[in-house]
Design a protein around this motif. Structure first.
Motif, PDB file in Angstrom:
ATOM      1  N   ASN A   1      12.584  -2.105 -19.858  1.00 22.86           N
ATOM      2  CA  ASN A   1      11.875  -2.537 -20.937  1.00 22.86           C
ATOM      3  C   ASN A   1      11.444  -1.376 -21.904  1.00 22.86           C
ATOM      4  O   ASN A   1      10.838  -1.557 -22.810  1.00 22.86           O
ATOM      5  N   ILE A   2      11.995  -0.195 -21.688  1.00 19.92           N
ATOM      6  CA  ILE A   2      11.577   0.952 -21.998  1.00 19.92           C
ATOM      7  C   ILE A   2      12.859   1.571 -23.063  1.00 19.92           C
ATOM      8  O   ILE A   2      14.000   1.425 -22.554  1.00 19.92           O
ATOM      9  N   LYS A   3      12.618   1.776 -24.190  1.00 17.26           N
ATOM     10  CA  LYS A   3      13.501   2.277 -25.152  1.00 17.26           C
ATOM     11  C   LYS A   3      13.259   3.717 -25.387  1.00 17.26           C
ATOM     12  O   LYS A   3      12.015   4.177 -25.554  1.00 17.26           O
ATOM     13  N   THR A   4      14.233   4.440 -25.774  1.00 15.06           N
ATOM     14  CA  THR A   4      14.113   6.161 -25.908  1.00 15.06           C
ATOM     15  C   THR A   4      14.780   6.382 -27.180  1.00 15.06           C
ATOM     16  O   THR A   4      16.046   5.777 -27.482  1.00 15.06           O
ATOM     17  N   THR A   5      14.385   7.084 -28.154  1.00 12.84           N
ATOM     18  CA  THR A   5      14.708   7.546 -29.310  1.00 12.84           C
ATOM     19  C   THR A   5      15.440   8.832 -28.969  1.00 12.84           C
ATOM     20  O   THR A   5      15.539   9.417 -28.134  1.00 12.84           O
ATOM     21  N   ALA A   6      16.104   9.287 -30.334  1.00 12.74           N
ATOM     22  CA  ALA A   6      16.956  10.468 -30.249  1.00 12.74           C
ATOM     23  C   ALA A   6      15.920  11.733 -30.170  1.00 12.74           C
ATOM     24  O   ALA A   6      16.345  12.859 -29.421  1.00 12.74           O
ATOM     25  N   SER A   7      14.816  11.638 -30.568  1.00  9.87           N
ATOM     26  CA  SER A   7      13.814  12.558 -30.207  1.00  9.87           C
ATOM     27  C   SER A   7      13.281  12.677 -29.085  1.00  9.87           C
ATOM     28  O   SER A   7      12.468  13.816 -28.614  1.00  9.87           O
ATOM     29  N   GLY A   8      13.292  11.680 -28.285  1.00 11.45           N
ATOM     30  CA  GLY A   8      12.702  11.713 -26.887  1.00 11.45           C
ATOM     31  C   GLY A   8      11.304  10.871 -26.713  1.00 11.45           C
ATOM     32  O   GLY A   8      11.061  10.589 -25.545  1.00 11.45           O
ATOM     33  N   LEU A   9      11.003  10.268 -27.838  1.00 13.20           N
ATOM     34  CA  LEU A   9      10.066   9.451 -27.984  1.00 13.20           C
ATOM     35  C   LEU A   9      10.531   7.952 -27.087  1.00 13.20           C
ATOM     36  O   LEU A   9      11.412   7.532 -27.251  1.00 13.20           O
ATOM     37  N   GLN A  10       9.644   7.612 -26.013  1.00 12.38           N
ATOM     38  CA  GLN A  10       9.926   6.250 -25.520  1.00 12.38           C
ATOM     39  C   GLN A  10       8.753   5.355 -25.720  1.00 12.38           C
ATOM     40  O   GLN A  10       7.797   5.747 -26.193  1.00 12.38           O
ATOM     41  N   TYR A  11       9.396   4.155 -25.994  1.00 15.14           N
ATOM     42  CA  TYR A  11       8.354   2.891 -26.279  1.00 15.14           C
ATOM     43  C   TYR A  11       8.726   1.764 -25.845  1.00 15.14           C
ATOM     44  O   TYR A  11       9.744   1.444 -25.234  1.00 15.14           O
ATOM     45  N   GLU A  12       7.797   0.772 -25.733  1.00 16.91           N
ATOM     46  CA  GLU A  12       7.839  -0.258 -24.946  1.00 16.91           C
ATOM     47  C   GLU A  12       7.096  -1.475 -26.014  1.00 16.91           C
ATOM     48  O   GLU A  12       6.080  -1.487 -26.457  1.00 16.91           O
ATOM     49  N   VAL A  13       7.987  -2.362 -26.339  1.00 14.89           N
ATOM     50  CA  VAL A  13       7.525  -3.701 -27.180  1.00 14.89           C
ATOM     51  C   VAL A  13       6.577  -4.465 -26.523  1.00 14.89           C
ATOM     52  O   VAL A  13       7.030  -5.175 -25.464  1.00 14.89           O
ATOM     53  N   ILE A  14       5.297  -4.601 -26.723  1.00 16.09           N
ATOM     54  CA  ILE A  14       4.609  -5.491 -26.249  1.00 16.09           C
ATOM     55  C   ILE A  14       4.287  -6.900 -26.917  1.00 16.09           C
ATOM     56  O   ILE A  14       4.454  -8.077 -26.292  1.00 16.09           O
ATOM     57  N   LYS A  15       4.377  -6.784 -28.281  1.00 17.11           N
ATOM     58  CA  LYS A  15       4.796  -7.944 -28.915  1.00 17.11           C
ATOM     59  C   LYS A  15       5.214  -7.511 -30.251  1.00 17.11           C
ATOM     60  O   LYS A  15       4.806  -6.376 -30.883  1.00 17.11           O
ATOM     61  N   GLU A  16       5.917  -8.250 -30.781  1.00 12.97           N
ATOM     62  CA  GLU A  16       6.744  -7.882 -32.173  1.00 12.97           C
ATOM     63  C   GLU A  16       5.725  -8.514 -33.353  1.00 12.97           C
ATOM     64  O   GLU A  16       5.038  -9.576 -33.078  1.00 12.97           O
ATOM     65  N   GLY A  17       5.666  -7.685 -34.266  1.00 13.10           N
ATOM     66  CA  GLY A  17       5.208  -8.375 -35.602  1.00 13.10           C
ATOM     67  C   GLY A  17       6.145  -9.042 -36.379  1.00 13.10           C
ATOM     68  O   GLY A  17       7.403  -8.891 -36.349  1.00 13.10           O
ATOM     69  N   THR A  18       5.514  -9.500 -37.565  1.00 13.25           N
ATOM     70  CA  THR A  18       6.275 -10.325 -38.433  1.00 13.25           C
ATOM     71  C   THR A  18       6.094  -9.870 -40.002  1.00 13.25           C
ATOM     72  O   THR A  18       6.777 -10.213 -40.863  1.00 13.25           O
ATOM     73  N   GLY A  19       5.402  -8.862 -40.148  1.00 10.65           N
ATOM     74  CA  GLY A  19       4.847  -8.370 -41.402  1.00 10.65           C
ATOM     75  C   GLY A  19       5.901  -7.223 -41.893  1.00 10.65           C
ATOM     76  O   GLY A  19       6.943  -6.909 -41.284  1.00 10.65           O
ATOM     77  N   ILE A  20       5.449  -6.331 -42.793  1.00  9.49           N
ATOM     78  CA  ILE A  20       6.255  -5.125 -43.387  1.00  9.49           C
ATOM     79  C   ILE A  20       6.216  -4.066 -42.474  1.00  9.49           C
ATOM     80  O   ILE A  20       5.142  -3.897 -41.444  1.00  9.49           O
ATOM     81  N   GLN A  21       7.133  -3.435 -42.649  1.00  6.60           N
ATOM     82  CA  GLN A  21       7.192  -2.017 -41.995  1.00  6.60           C
ATOM     83  C   GLN A  21       6.814  -0.758 -42.678  1.00  6.60           C
ATOM     84  O   GLN A  21       7.050  -0.720 -44.034  1.00  6.60           O
TER      85      GLN A  21
END
Length: 248
Positions: free
Chosen positions: A136-156
């Motif tokens: 469930n963990i995603k890692t970006t090119a910079s090394g930041l790791q994140y986990e989506v607990i709940k997705e949103g539906t609004g603007i980014q």
């Protein structure tokens, strides 16, 4: 926010000066004052403070030692320290000019800090290496790791926008160093005004989303202590993106 190391070239001694009698009362028993003019037989490691100048001189040494001890420096060549002070007070040419001295102190303090935080950095690297293997963990090119607990539906949001968030920040040992949930008041801020881990992570979210960020120290507050956050710390944030405020 980046921390900078500054070379301290002048130490204020406000309140540090005392009379020889006061120095004798408050200092170690090995320190002897002599205002009578009579000779005292003293051991080799005994310091004799004969007058106010002697007491003030010793107070300078205490101030210097206390300052650098607080910075993590445990050992200095005190003979060379004394020689530098002697040369400058006598108007002699110093072996280092101000620019070289500042650079030397910055380099030395950086070395001391790196040695101090190495165990914390190593444990953080190990945590992140194991954490990224979780499905469930995603890692970006910079090394930041994140986990989506709940997705949103609004603007980014973009880097130029501001956002309103609720959040909780913890260290790897579980200690909470800051949170808005308990205060019951979300915070609003510009993305350009926060740590790189938040800048990157929030741009992945949409309004209404809740993510968990695992922020390497390079994307957080760096190698130096920042308030309750020890230098070199991996930071874990629970973040609710409540609102995106687009820049006009």
């Amino acid at each position: 926010m980046k921390s900078k190391i500054f070379f301290i070239s002048l130490i204020a001694l406000s309140g540090a000066f005392c009379t020889p009698q006061q120095q004798a009362q408050s200092s170690d028993k090995k320190i002897v004052t002599d205002t009578s003019g009579t000779e005292n037989v003293a051991k080799a490691d005994t310091i004799i403070l004969k007058n106010l100048n002697d007491s003030a001189s010793y107070a300078v040494g205490i101030s210097v030692a206390n300052f650098y001890k607080q910075q993590g420096i445990q050992s200095l060549n005190t003979a060379i320290v004394a020689k530098a002070i002697e040369d400058l007070l006598a108007g002699k040419n110093a072996l280092l000019d101000n620019e070289a001295a500042t650079q030397c102190m910055n380099d030395y303090m950086a070395k001391v800090q790196a040695e101090k935080i190495k165990p914390r950095i190593d444990s953080g690297d190990l945590f992140l290496a194991e954490n990224k293997l979780k499905p469930n963990i995603k890692t970006t090119a910079s090394g930041l790791q994140y986990e989506v607990i709940k997705e949103g539906t609004g603007i980014q949001p973009t880097l130029n926008d501001s956002v309103t968030c609720d959040y909780r920040g913890t260290l790897l040992n579980g200690k909470i160093f800051d949170e808005s949930y308990k205060r019951g008041k979300p915070i609003t801020f510009s993305l350009r005004g926060v740590i790189k881990g938040w800048q990157e992570g929030l741009q992945l979210m949409k309004e209404g989303a809740k993510y968990k960020f695992y922020v390497p120290y390079q994307l957080g507050y760096g190698a130096h202590d920042y308030g309750p956050i020890p230098g070199g710390s991996v930071l874990i944030f629970d973040v609710d993106l409540l609102k995106v405020i687009k820049k006009d």
